[in-house]
Design an enzyme around this catalytic site. Structure first.
Site, PDB file in Angstrom:
ATOM      1  N   GLN A 119       7.822 -17.628  25.181  1.00 50.23           N
ATOM      2  CA  GLN A 119       6.589 -18.071  24.519  1.00 50.23           C
ATOM      3  C   GLN A 119       5.773 -19.014  25.396  1.00 50.23           C
ATOM      4  OE1 GLN A 119       9.693 -18.486  23.418  1.00 50.23           O
ATOM      5  NE2 GLN A 119      10.056 -20.524  22.593  1.00 50.23           N
ATOM      6  N   TYR A 127       7.056 -23.667  34.943  1.00 47.31           N
ATOM      7  CA  TYR A 127       8.014 -23.620  33.840  1.00 47.31           C
ATOM      8  C   TYR A 127       9.268 -24.379  34.255  1.00 47.31           C
ATOM      9  CZ  TYR A 127      11.185 -22.155  30.243  1.00 47.31           C
ATOM     10  OH  TYR A 127      12.078 -22.181  29.208  1.00 47.31           O
ATOM     11  N   GLU A 152      21.009 -15.460  45.985  1.00 41.52           N
ATOM     12  CA  GLU A 152      20.051 -16.562  45.899  1.00 41.52           C
ATOM     13  C   GLU A 152      20.452 -17.662  46.881  1.00 41.52           C
ATOM     14  OE1 GLU A 152      18.394 -19.710  42.531  1.00 41.52           O
ATOM     15  OE2 GLU A 152      20.336 -18.738  42.287  1.00 41.52           O
ATOM     16  N   HIS A 153      21.706 -18.087  46.817  1.00 39.98           N
ATOM     17  CA  HIS A 153      22.254 -19.092  47.737  1.00 39.98           C
ATOM     18  C   HIS A 153      23.397 -18.463  48.526  1.00 39.98           C
ATOM     19  CE1 HIS A 153      20.908 -21.381  44.085  1.00 39.98           C
ATOM     20  NE2 HIS A 153      20.276 -22.072  45.009  1.00 39.98           N
ATOM     21  N   SER A 184      21.150 -18.343  37.943  1.00 43.21           N
ATOM     22  CA  SER A 184      21.536 -18.794  39.281  1.00 43.21           C
ATOM     23  C   SER A 184      22.765 -18.062  39.817  1.00 43.21           C
ATOM     24  CB  SER A 184      21.806 -20.292  39.249  1.00 43.21           C
ATOM     25  OG  SER A 184      21.896 -20.804  40.557  1.00 43.21           O
ATOM     26  N   HIS A 211     -20.346   4.485  55.200  1.00 43.10           N
ATOM     27  CA  HIS A 211     -19.687   3.507  56.062  1.00 43.10           C
ATOM     28  C   HIS A 211     -20.230   3.614  57.494  1.00 43.10           C
ATOM     29  CE1 HIS A 211     -16.845   3.041  52.787  1.00 43.10           C
ATOM     30  NE2 HIS A 211     -16.163   2.135  53.467  1.00 43.10           N
ATOM     31  N   GLU A 269     -13.255  10.273  58.326  1.00 42.09           N
ATOM     32  CA  GLU A 269     -12.772  10.144  56.943  1.00 42.09           C
ATOM     33  C   GLU A 269     -13.768  10.686  55.928  1.00 42.09           C
ATOM     34  OE1 GLU A 269      -9.612   6.422  57.093  1.00 42.09           O
ATOM     35  OE2 GLU A 269     -11.606   6.071  56.224  1.00 42.09           O
ATOM     36  N   ASN A 308      16.037 -18.123  32.274  1.00 43.03           N
ATOM     37  CA  ASN A 308      17.013 -17.103  31.904  1.00 43.03           C
ATOM     38  C   ASN A 308      16.368 -15.718  31.954  1.00 43.03           C
ATOM     39  OD1 ASN A 308      15.474 -16.854  29.558  1.00 43.03           O
ATOM     40  ND2 ASN A 308      16.854 -18.125  28.344  1.00 43.03           N
TER      41      ASN A 308
END
Length: 430
Positions: free
Chosen positions: A186, A124, A322-323, A233, A415, A410, A209
């Site tokens: 969308q 995107y 973020e930064h 951001s 098994h 167990e 956003n």
């Protein structure tokens, strides 16, 4: 902007909050959009283009002619810049490739991992007020290096129904398979379900956003993976007395101009740098074409004066930006103290814009404090790691008793039997 001088730690929980929309409002709209796209496919996308982007699009697909025409519209100087950025991004991400390493954990028991590319990925690319063609590089380059078979790109069209030429140029340069004119939640829905034009994908990448972030999170309900929650951001700058206020202000505004829901935080140990940086922000913002967005972002941003770099880093780890920019002396000393951050920029000359465009690191990063538990996009984001193991007769004999004891403890006797039946088989005598 909000100014705080020596805030007490009991107030930090309020200072690290991000500006958010009402979640109920977002989730309700996302559900409606997904239902409409699932039901009506391309028709729904065309209607959403009109509703949200004021764009009249007769077709969702970008044609070969449009892509070729875009190549002619881009100036050679910009083409060269994009190509250099692509080269640096390729070099950095190619260095992340790892060879197969086979490990013998017990005599006769060999284990290893192999990478397999995620076959179909969707990327995107935000358009709207800022068409981020740089994000095409950040996502398509590692996708190609990983060996993804199909790279689908969705981006919102402009009001004339066109995609920004630089996005189309970068997409062709990086080997994107198909490009579509649809944005927002969308677009995420379309890549989740598939439409007449847009193929469904296995994993969706890219920032956006709060609606795009919510849509990506919602898409996971339908078996689609996402890179991370990468929303509006943000940047946090830590400065001491040797920082350059003009540089700090420029870095803060470079993130604030992304949009009104962005956020910047400035922390310094020096009163003079504190005051001068605020002055520089007020001066520089007047010269920005996108100063309206920056001004709105600054309303939700903080300028904080603290006693020490250690205290600033403690706040930063709580905020998990973020930064993160460390405009401080002897920054290498403090690198081990950075626990939560998407990407870190060291010293007065490591501007955040370098990482956004061309240094080579990826700019698709966790926001909204998700740096506490997510990494930024890397080559690994586009691959699955499959484990393999091979046991010889000797290996099973060496490990068998351990497996039998654990399985029986167990209460999983089938098994246990899967081991026992092999150990007791006459083939052991041959």
């Amino acid at each position: 902007m909000k100014v705080y001088k020596f805030p007490t730690k009991d107030t930090w929980k309020d200072l690290v909050k991000r500006p958010v929309l009402e979640k109920k409002e977002i989730s309700g709209l996302i559900t409606e959009i997904f239902a409409e796209v699932e039901k009506n496919g391309d028709k729904a996308l065309i209607e959403f283009n009109k509703k949200f982007d004021k764009a009249d699009t007769q077709s969702i697909s970008v044609s070969k002619e449009e892509i070729e025409d875009a190549q002619k519209q881009i100036k050679d100087e910009l083409k060269e810049a994009i190509q250099q950025a692509k080269e640096n991004i390729s070099i950095f991400h190619a260095s992340q490739k790892q060879g197969i390493q086979k490990i013998e954990t017990t005599k006769g028991v060999v284990c290893w991992r192999e990478n397999r590319a995620v076959e179909k990925v969707g990327i995107y690319i935000p358009g709207g007020t800022a068409p981020l063609f740089s994000t095409v590089l950040m996502l398509a380059v590692p996708a190609n290096l990983a060996g993804c078979k199909e790279i689908v790109l969705c981006t919102p069209p402009d009001k004339k129904g066109n995609v920004n030429p630089a996005i189309l140029y970068a997409a062709k340069l990086c080997g994107v398979s198909e490009i579509f004119k649809t944005g927002g939640a969308q677009a995420v829905a379309a890549m989740t379900f598939g439409t007449e034009s847009i193929p469904a994908v296995n994993k969706i990448f890219g920032p956006g956003n709060q609606f795009v972030v919510a849509a990506k999170e919602y898409a996971q309900r339908f078996g689609v993976a996402i890179d991370m929650p990468a929303g509006p951001s943000e940047v946090l700058v830590i400065a001491d007395e040797q920082a350059v206020p003009e540089f700090c202000a420029a870095d803060l505004l470079s993130q604030a101009e992304h949009g009104s829901d962005s956020q910047v935080v400035f922390i310094t140990t020096d009163l003079k740098v504190f005051d001068e940086t605020i002055e520089c922000v007020e001066q520089q913002i007047k010269e920005l074409p996108r100063n309206e967005f920056a001004a709105q972002a600054l309303e939700n941003s903080s300028f904080i004066l603290v006693n020490s770099v250690e205290e600033a880093l403690e706040f930063s780890n709580l905020y998990a930006p973020e930064h993160l920019i460390l405009a401080i002396d002897d920054f290498e000393k403090y690198i081990p103290e950075v626990q939560n951050a998407g990407s870190v920029f060291l010293g007065n000359y490591s501007c955040e814009s370098a990482g956004d465009y061309a240094s080579g690191t990826n700019h698709t990063l966790p926001t909204n404090a998700y740096a506490k538990n997510y990494s930024g996009v890397s080559l690994d984001s586009f691959v699955k790691k499959i484990t393999f193991q091979q046991l010889s007769k000797e290996g099973l004999k060496n490990l068998g008793k351990t497996i039998e004891l654990m399985a029986e403890a167990e209460g999983l006797f089938a098994h246990k039997n899967a081991v026992s039946i092999r150990l007791n088989n006459k083939c052991w005598k041959t």
